[in-house]
Write a protein that holds these residues in place. Structure first.
Motif, PDB file in Angstrom:
ATOM      1  N   ASN A  65       0.443  15.030  95.730  1.00  0.00           N
ATOM      2  CA  ASN A  65       1.108  14.648  96.975  1.00  0.00           C
ATOM      3  C   ASN A  65       1.423  13.151  97.052  1.00  0.00           C
ATOM      4  OD1 ASN A  65      -1.431  13.619  97.330  1.00  0.00           O
ATOM      5  ND2 ASN A  65      -1.685  14.397  99.413  1.00  0.00           N
ATOM      6  N   PHE A  66       1.051  12.416  96.027  1.00  0.00           N
ATOM      7  CA  PHE A  66       1.299  10.971  96.047  1.00  0.00           C
ATOM      8  C   PHE A  66       1.585  10.509  94.622  1.00  0.00           C
ATOM      9  CE2 PHE A  66      -0.007   6.484  97.151  1.00  0.00           C
ATOM     10  CZ  PHE A  66       0.931   6.306  98.155  1.00  0.00           C
ATOM     11  N   PRO A  67       2.710  10.979  94.092  1.00  0.00           N
ATOM     12  CA  PRO A  67       3.014  10.710  92.680  1.00  0.00           C
ATOM     13  C   PRO A  67       3.357   9.245  92.430  1.00  0.00           C
ATOM     14  CG  PRO A  67       4.866  11.804  93.737  1.00  0.00           C
ATOM     15  CD  PRO A  67       3.762  11.767  94.741  1.00  0.00           C
ATOM     16  N   THR A 135       8.681   8.745 103.990  1.00  0.00           N
ATOM     17  CA  THR A 135       8.947   8.340 102.618  1.00  0.00           C
ATOM     18  C   THR A 135       8.941   6.823 102.465  1.00  0.00           C
ATOM     19  OG1 THR A 135      11.323   8.416 103.001  1.00  0.00           O
ATOM     20  CG2 THR A 135      10.293  10.399 102.094  1.00  0.00           C
ATOM     21  N   CYS A 136       8.717   6.411 101.224  1.00  0.00           N
ATOM     22  CA  CYS A 136       8.718   4.993 100.868  1.00  0.00           C
ATOM     23  C   CYS A 136       9.469   4.838  99.552  1.00  0.00           C
ATOM     24  CB  CYS A 136       7.288   4.497 100.664  1.00  0.00           C
ATOM     25  SG  CYS A 136       6.366   4.386 102.204  1.00  0.00           S
ATOM     26  N   ALA A 137       9.818   3.617  99.227  1.00  0.00           N
ATOM     27  CA  ALA A 137      10.526   3.377  97.965  1.00  0.00           C
ATOM     28  C   ALA A 137       9.560   3.210  96.800  1.00  0.00           C
ATOM     29  CB  ALA A 137      11.416   2.146  98.078  1.00  0.00           C
ATOM     30  N   ILE A 138       8.317   2.873  97.114  1.00  0.00           N
ATOM     31  CA  ILE A 138       7.298   2.848  96.065  1.00  0.00           C
ATOM     32  C   ILE A 138       6.037   3.468  96.658  1.00  0.00           C
ATOM     33  CG2 ILE A 138       8.239   0.649  95.175  1.00  0.00           C
ATOM     34  CD1 ILE A 138       5.582  -0.680  95.818  1.00  0.00           C
ATOM     35  N   HIS A 139       5.154   3.897  95.789  1.00  0.00           N
ATOM     36  CA  HIS A 139       3.864   4.395  96.268  1.00  0.00           C
ATOM     37  C   HIS A 139       2.782   3.392  95.890  1.00  0.00           C
ATOM     38  CE1 HIS A 139       5.242   8.874  96.619  1.00  0.00           C
ATOM     39  NE2 HIS A 139       5.609   8.139  97.651  1.00  0.00           N
ATOM     40  N   CYS A 140       2.303   2.682  96.902  1.00  0.00           N
ATOM     41  CA  CYS A 140       1.226   1.722  96.715  1.00  0.00           C
ATOM     42  C   CYS A 140      -0.058   2.541  96.641  1.00  0.00           C
ATOM     43  CB  CYS A 140       1.155   0.764  97.895  1.00  0.00           C
ATOM     44  SG  CYS A 140       2.779   0.101  98.335  1.00  0.00           S
ATOM     45  N   ARG A 141      -0.791   2.370  95.581  1.00  0.00           N
ATOM     46  CA  ARG A 141      -1.930   3.265  95.348  1.00  0.00           C
ATOM     47  C   ARG A 141      -3.013   3.102  96.409  1.00  0.00           C
ATOM     48  NH1 ARG A 141       0.753   6.763  93.255  1.00  0.00           N
ATOM     49  NH2 ARG A 141      -1.187   7.937  93.195  1.00  0.00           N
ATOM     50  N   TYR A 142      -3.039   1.971  97.114  1.00  0.00           N
ATOM     51  CA  TYR A 142      -4.073   1.703  98.111  1.00  0.00           C
ATOM     52  C   TYR A 142      -3.626   2.088  99.512  1.00  0.00           C
ATOM     53  CZ  TYR A 142      -0.816  -2.081  98.462  1.00  0.00           C
ATOM     54  OH  TYR A 142       0.359  -2.773  98.593  1.00  0.00           O
ATOM     55  N   CYS A 143      -2.464   2.759  99.618  1.00  0.00           N
ATOM     56  CA  CYS A 143      -1.872   3.004 100.946  1.00  0.00           C
ATOM     57  C   CYS A 143      -2.824   3.753 101.880  1.00  0.00           C
ATOM     58  CB  CYS A 143      -0.588   3.807 100.802  1.00  0.00           C
ATOM     59  SG  CYS A 143       0.157   4.172 102.403  1.00  0.00           S
ATOM     60  N   PHE A 144      -3.044   3.208 103.062  1.00  0.00           N
ATOM     61  CA  PHE A 144      -3.970   3.846 104.010  1.00  0.00           C
ATOM     62  C   PHE A 144      -3.355   5.080 104.652  1.00  0.00           C
ATOM     63  CE2 PHE A 144      -2.241   2.683 108.199  1.00  0.00           C
ATOM     64  CZ  PHE A 144      -1.301   1.734 107.822  1.00  0.00           C
ATOM     65  N   GLY A 180       6.073   3.859 109.330  1.00  0.00           N
ATOM     66  CA  GLY A 180       6.187   5.107 108.571  1.00  0.00           C
ATOM     67  C   GLY A 180       4.960   5.286 107.685  1.00  0.00           C
ATOM     68  N   GLY A 181       5.173   5.634 106.492  1.00  0.00           N
ATOM     69  CA  GLY A 181       6.348   5.566 105.612  1.00  0.00           C
ATOM     70  C   GLY A 181       7.101   4.243 105.813  1.00  0.00           C
ATOM     71  N   ASP A 182       8.315   4.271 105.391  1.00  0.00           N
ATOM     72  CA  ASP A 182       9.111   3.061 105.567  1.00  0.00           C
ATOM     73  C   ASP A 182      10.339   3.374 106.417  1.00  0.00           C
ATOM     74  OD1 ASP A 182      10.724   0.697 105.167  1.00  0.00           O
ATOM     75  OD2 ASP A 182       9.285   0.198 103.592  1.00  0.00           O
ATOM     76  N   SER A 211       8.277  -2.930 107.299  1.00  0.00           N
ATOM     77  CA  SER A 211       8.929  -2.372 106.111  1.00  0.00           C
ATOM     78  C   SER A 211       8.579  -3.156 104.858  1.00  0.00           C
ATOM     79  CB  SER A 211      10.446  -2.387 106.301  1.00  0.00           C
ATOM     80  OG  SER A 211      11.095  -2.043 105.100  1.00  0.00           O
ATOM     81  N   ARG A 212       8.384  -2.431 103.782  1.00  0.00           N
ATOM     82  CA  ARG A 212       8.156  -3.077 102.480  1.00  0.00           C
ATOM     83  C   ARG A 212       9.464  -3.119 101.687  1.00  0.00           C
ATOM     84  NH1 ARG A 212       4.637  -4.877  98.544  1.00  0.00           N
ATOM     85  NH2 ARG A 212       3.532  -3.575  97.074  1.00  0.00           N
ATOM     86  N   LEU A 213      10.550  -2.573 102.231  1.00  0.00           N
ATOM     87  CA  LEU A 213      11.778  -2.504 101.434  1.00  0.00           C
ATOM     88  C   LEU A 213      12.377  -3.858 101.061  1.00  0.00           C
ATOM     89  CD1 LEU A 213      13.810   0.677 102.362  1.00  0.00           C
ATOM     90  CD2 LEU A 213      11.809   0.383 100.942  1.00  0.00           C
ATOM     91  N   VAL A 240       7.161  -7.780 106.834  1.00  0.00           N
ATOM     92  CA  VAL A 240       7.254  -7.244 105.481  1.00  0.00           C
ATOM     93  C   VAL A 240       5.855  -7.151 104.876  1.00  0.00           C
ATOM     94  CG1 VAL A 240       9.598  -8.111 105.130  1.00  0.00           C
ATOM     95  CG2 VAL A 240       7.652  -9.525 104.419  1.00  0.00           C
ATOM     96  N   HIS A 241       5.774  -6.589 103.712  1.00  0.00           N
ATOM     97  CA  HIS A 241       4.471  -6.398 103.064  1.00  0.00           C
ATOM     98  C   HIS A 241       4.602  -6.750 101.589  1.00  0.00           C
ATOM     99  CE1 HIS A 241       1.553  -3.031 101.424  1.00  0.00           C
ATOM    100  NE2 HIS A 241       1.179  -4.222 101.067  1.00  0.00           N
ATOM    101  N   ALA A 242       4.014  -7.889 101.231  1.00  0.00           N
ATOM    102  CA  ALA A 242       3.899  -8.279  99.828  1.00  0.00           C
ATOM    103  C   ALA A 242       2.497  -8.837  99.658  1.00  0.00           C
ATOM    104  CB  ALA A 242       4.938  -9.339  99.468  1.00  0.00           C
TER     105      ALA A 242
HETATM  106  S1  SF4 Z   1       1.568   0.692 101.790  1.00  0.00           S
HETATM  107 FE1  SF4 Z   1       3.478   0.841 102.961  1.00  0.00          FE
HETATM  108  S2  SF4 Z   1       5.116   0.827 101.420  1.00  0.00           S
HETATM  109 FE2  SF4 Z   1       3.201   1.249 100.344  1.00  0.00          FE
HETATM  110  S3  SF4 Z   1       3.140   3.495 100.224  1.00  0.00           S
HETATM  111 FE3  SF4 Z   1       2.007   2.884 102.068  1.00  0.00          FE
HETATM  112  S4  SF4 Z   1       3.475   2.959 103.783  1.00  0.00           S
HETATM  113 FE4  SF4 Z   1       4.628   2.970 101.820  1.00  0.00          FE
END
Ligand code: SF4
Ligand SMILES: *Cc1c(COP(=O)(O)O)cnc(C)c1O
Length: 354
Positions: A65-67, A135-144, A180-182, A211-213, A240-242
């Motif tokens: 569910n989180f490829p 949905t997001c454009a990337i899957h951050c492995r630590y996403c809460f 979201g998601g984003d 948004s992380r986009l 943003v998120h970096a």
């Molecule tokens: S941390 Fe943000 S950008 Fe990354 S997967 Fe989770 S919701 Fe998406």
């Protein structure tokens, strides 16, 4: 108000997007980002191959569910051959995700309890957060929110109406946060509908976008998007998120500058991540790079203890020390607030707890 951006025929896209030099600043075409999204990398073997990494890194398959998911733009900011690349670490699924760790759970921040109505979380006074899409454009492995039940949230714009009614009936809500998601995974047309509906609610004054986009899919920041942000009576605020200085270069730096130059207050939230940004030199370089782009460091989050993310955790005491050292070296405005989200608290909790 700008004209509705028309979908350009494909022939207007750069002929060879693979070879486009991402660091040369060109205004992204309105639909370039959708094209870029389709070119994202979903396959760990391909990822390792592209980065000239040992194939054994790819032996592991990500949880279904989180490829694995990463954009081409983000990949281009990684160092080929470096298995310890701090950007790679954020997106590469690893075996450690499968290890059960005490205290690491599916909903560490109490999102489900904070669900006021469909698609809307409210934890804090005056602010309603909408989980606009999953949905997001990337899957951050630590996403809460990696296990958030996005499928249960409203789909069509019409299905959001009861949520708008809830906001309308609560005059204490002055800020709506699109999350979201984003939220920027939605088209401008769909976003515009949300803006138009939310600005009809008289007591809402600000619209905040989480948004992380701009970081992971910089082509999403188009003139059309900026015009949209500035077309509403609501004050836009962009978060943003970096997490690492190597993220905010090239096309990403251009996108952040575009936001800032459009007059949109832009803040960054980062997560303190083991072997990504848990040393003082990295955090200082990151903050300086942010402020040099006009992006203000907002929060540094202590990791939310979501299942599968234990290997990213940094001891809280180390976080206190890092912030103290940053404060000795940086202007006050360049030091983020170190926070943790503790369920049931009336705000993010500033660390160390008093
Ligand atoms: S941390 Fe943000 S950008 Fe990354 S997967 Fe989770 S919701 Fe998406
Ligand atoms: C983090 C969060 C916010 C925003 O909090 P700020 O401290 O204003 O940035 C708002 N609503 C929810 C549900 C949140 O999790």
């Amino acid at each position: 108000m700008v004209a509705t951006p028309q979908m350009l025929p494909n022939t207007d896209l750069p002929q060879n997007t693979e070879a486009t030099n991402q660091s040369e600043s060109v205004d992204p075409l309105p639909n370039q980002w959708q094209h870029d999204l389709k070119n994202s990398i979903r396959d760990i073997d391909e990822l390792c191959h592209r980065l000239q990494l040992p194939a054994k890194l790819a032996e592991f398959e990500a949880v279904a569910n989180f490829p694995c998911l990463v954009t081409e733009s983000f990949l281009l900011r990684m160092t080929p051959g470096d298995v310890d690349d701090p950007l790679l670490r954020q997106i590469l699924p690893v075996v450690a995700e499968y290890l059960e760790q005490e205290g690491f759970v599916s909903d560490p921040v109490g999102d489900l309890k904070a669900r006021k109505t469909n698609g809307m979380l409210q934890k804090y006074h005056g602010r309603a957060l909408l989980v606009l899409n999953g949905t997001c454009a990337i899957h951050c492995r630590y996403c809460f929110r990696r296990e958030y039940p996005y499928a249960e949230e409203p789909k069509s714009f019409e299905e959001w109406e009861p949520t708008f009614q809830t906001i309308q009936n609560d005059s204490s809500i002055t800020e709506v946060i699109l999350s979201g998601g984003d939220p920027l995974m939605m088209s401008d047309d769909r976003l515009r509908k949300f803006f138009n509906r939310i600005e009809q609610i008289p007591h809402v004054q600000r619209i905040r976008i989480h948004s992380r986009l701009p970081v992971v899919l910089p082509s999403r920041v188009t003139k059309e998007l900026l015009a949209l942000l500035n077309s509403t009576r609501l004050q836009p605020v962009f978060v943003v998120h970096a997490n690492h200085p190597a993220e905010i270069v090239n096309d990403c730096a251009d996108a952040l500058r575009m936001l800032v130059n459009a007059g949109v207050p832009t803040l960054n939230q980062a997560v303190l991540l083991r072997e990504v940004n848990d040393d003082v030199e990295t955090l200082i370089e990151f903050s300086e790079r942010c402020v040099n782009l006009g992006v203000m460091p907002y929060y540094l989050h202590q990791l939310d203890r979501v299942s599968g993310a234990a290997h990213f955790e940094v001891p809280e005491e180390k976080g206190h020390e890092l912030i103290r050292l940053m404060r000795e070296r940086l202007p006050g405005y360049a030091v983020p607030t170190f926070v943790q989200e503790i369920p049931g608290e009336p705000s993010k909790t500033v660390l160390p707890r008093l």
